[in-house]
Design an enzyme around this catalytic site. Structure first.
Site, mmCIF file in Angstrom:
data_model
loop_
_atom_site.group_PDB
_atom_site.id
_atom_site.type_symbol
_atom_site.label_atom_id
_atom_site.label_comp_id
_atom_site.label_asym_id
_atom_site.label_seq_id
_atom_site.Cartn_x
_atom_site.Cartn_y
_atom_site.Cartn_z
ATOM 1 N N ARG A 1 5.160 -13.804 -46.612
ATOM 2 C CA ARG A 1 5.834 -13.906 -47.909
ATOM 3 C C ARG A 1 5.601 -12.676 -48.794
ATOM 4 N NH1 ARG A 1 7.248 -16.712 -44.782
ATOM 5 N NH2 ARG A 1 7.522 -18.966 -44.764
ATOM 6 N N SER B 1 10.157 -23.642 -52.168
ATOM 7 C CA SER B 1 8.711 -23.807 -51.994
ATOM 8 C C SER B 1 7.961 -23.254 -53.197
ATOM 9 C CB SER B 1 8.244 -23.099 -50.722
ATOM 10 O OG SER B 1 8.791 -23.716 -49.582
ATOM 11 N N GLU C 1 4.204 -19.268 -54.546
ATOM 12 C CA GLU C 1 5.268 -18.552 -53.846
ATOM 13 C C GLU C 1 6.413 -18.270 -54.812
ATOM 14 O OE1 GLU C 1 8.343 -19.344 -50.142
ATOM 15 O OE2 GLU C 1 6.241 -19.886 -49.903
#
Length: 297
Positions: A162, A210, A280
């Site tokens: 990520r 998310s 995130e």
């Protein structure tokens, strides 16, 4: 180029929450992106790049938001059974997913369900079901912070879970993907993932996707559920009853409610499991004279 002052941002993000930004621009080409960079420097204000707003939530922001939605479209070359796809930053990721399924491309279909732009997906190194978008990159064209177009090959760029070198290196302008046809029919696997997404994700409510990254060796959603946060609601925002790691807006949600909810979740998970969750989703607000305060960057 569309250029506005004092713009509300809630409708520019998928969760439909946001404050206002001092300046807002929608460039359509390289020259206009460079002008945006020059403007932010001349005003000594920070610049934030917005794709489809699928993992971003704004408070009130003193700065310039640059929306790349006008930079879209892709073209394809097929060479010896491989597809080389050049896509502009603002191209919806779903357009490439649709192409990849039609051409029976190996593994790229696993990224379905992300309501992201190509540039946004690359900047966060979006991933699911064992693949990341960086797995398919051949090269990236980006505008550096001097306003110049640069090109880098995949092996020259550092991607991780990520994370990507963008926007630190600059603004993603366009990317080249390298796709390979699968030897087996991908359609059944694609349909299976599509069903999973529909069953386990809150597709009928505004969401930022998310909320937390998965800690090493664990899953954020499972930790949140075990901590009693699945379906937990704070005023107008909450964690989905379908998936505990999906933050949703029930209508009228505010940035401060989101911040409070995320802090509650982090505290509960730490109290129960001794694990510190990392955002995130990016929470962006003004932080006095120094401009942005960004969590989850």
């Amino acid at each position: 180029m569309l250029f506005l002052k004092n713009v509300p941002l809630q409708n520019l993000t998928t969760i439909k929450i946001g404050g206002r930004v001092s300046f807002y621009a929608e460039p359509s080409d390289l020259k206009e992106i460079s002008l945006c960079i020059d403007f932010s420097k001349s005003r000594d204000i920070p610049l934030f790049v917005l794709g489809n707003g699928s993992n971003t939530i704004f408070g009130d922001v003193r700065g310039l938001v640059v929306n790349l939605k006008n930079l879209k479209g892709f073209k394809v070359k097929e060479i010896k059974g491989k597809f080389f796809v050049e896509a502009f930053s603002g191209t919806p990721l779903k357009d490439l997913i649709r192409f990849s399924v039609k051409e029976n491309v190996k593994s790229f279909y696993k990224l379905l369900g992300f309501p992201a732009s190509v540039g946004g997906a690359v900047s966060m190194n979006a991933g699911a079901f064992g693949v990341e978008i960086s797995d398919f990159l051949k090269e990236v064209y980006f505008v550096d912070w001097e306003g110049k177009l640069q090109k880098a090959k995949r092996d020259e760029l550092n991607f991780s879970y990520r994370k990507s070198p963008f926007p630190k290196l600059g603004i993603v302008f366009k990317v080249v993907f390298e796709f390979e046809r699968s030897k087996e029919n991908i359609l059944p696997k694609y349909e299976k993932i599509r069903r999973i997404r529909k069953e386990k994700q809150p597709i009928n409510l505004p969401t930022s996707g998310s909320t937390f990254k998965n800690p090493e060796g664990n899953f954020a959603g499972k930790l949140l559920e075990k901590a009693g946060l699945k379906g937990f609601r704070l005023k107008n925002v909450g964690f989905s009853e379908k998936h505990a790691n999906f933050l949703v807006n029930y209508g009228g949600g505010t940035f401060s409610e989101v911040v409070d909810l995320i802090n509650i979740a982090k505290e509960r998970v730490y109290e129960n499991f001794g694990i510190v969750l990392e955002e995130e989703v990016k929470l962006i607000e003004s932080s006095g004279s120094d401009g942005w305060k960004v969590l989850g960057a």
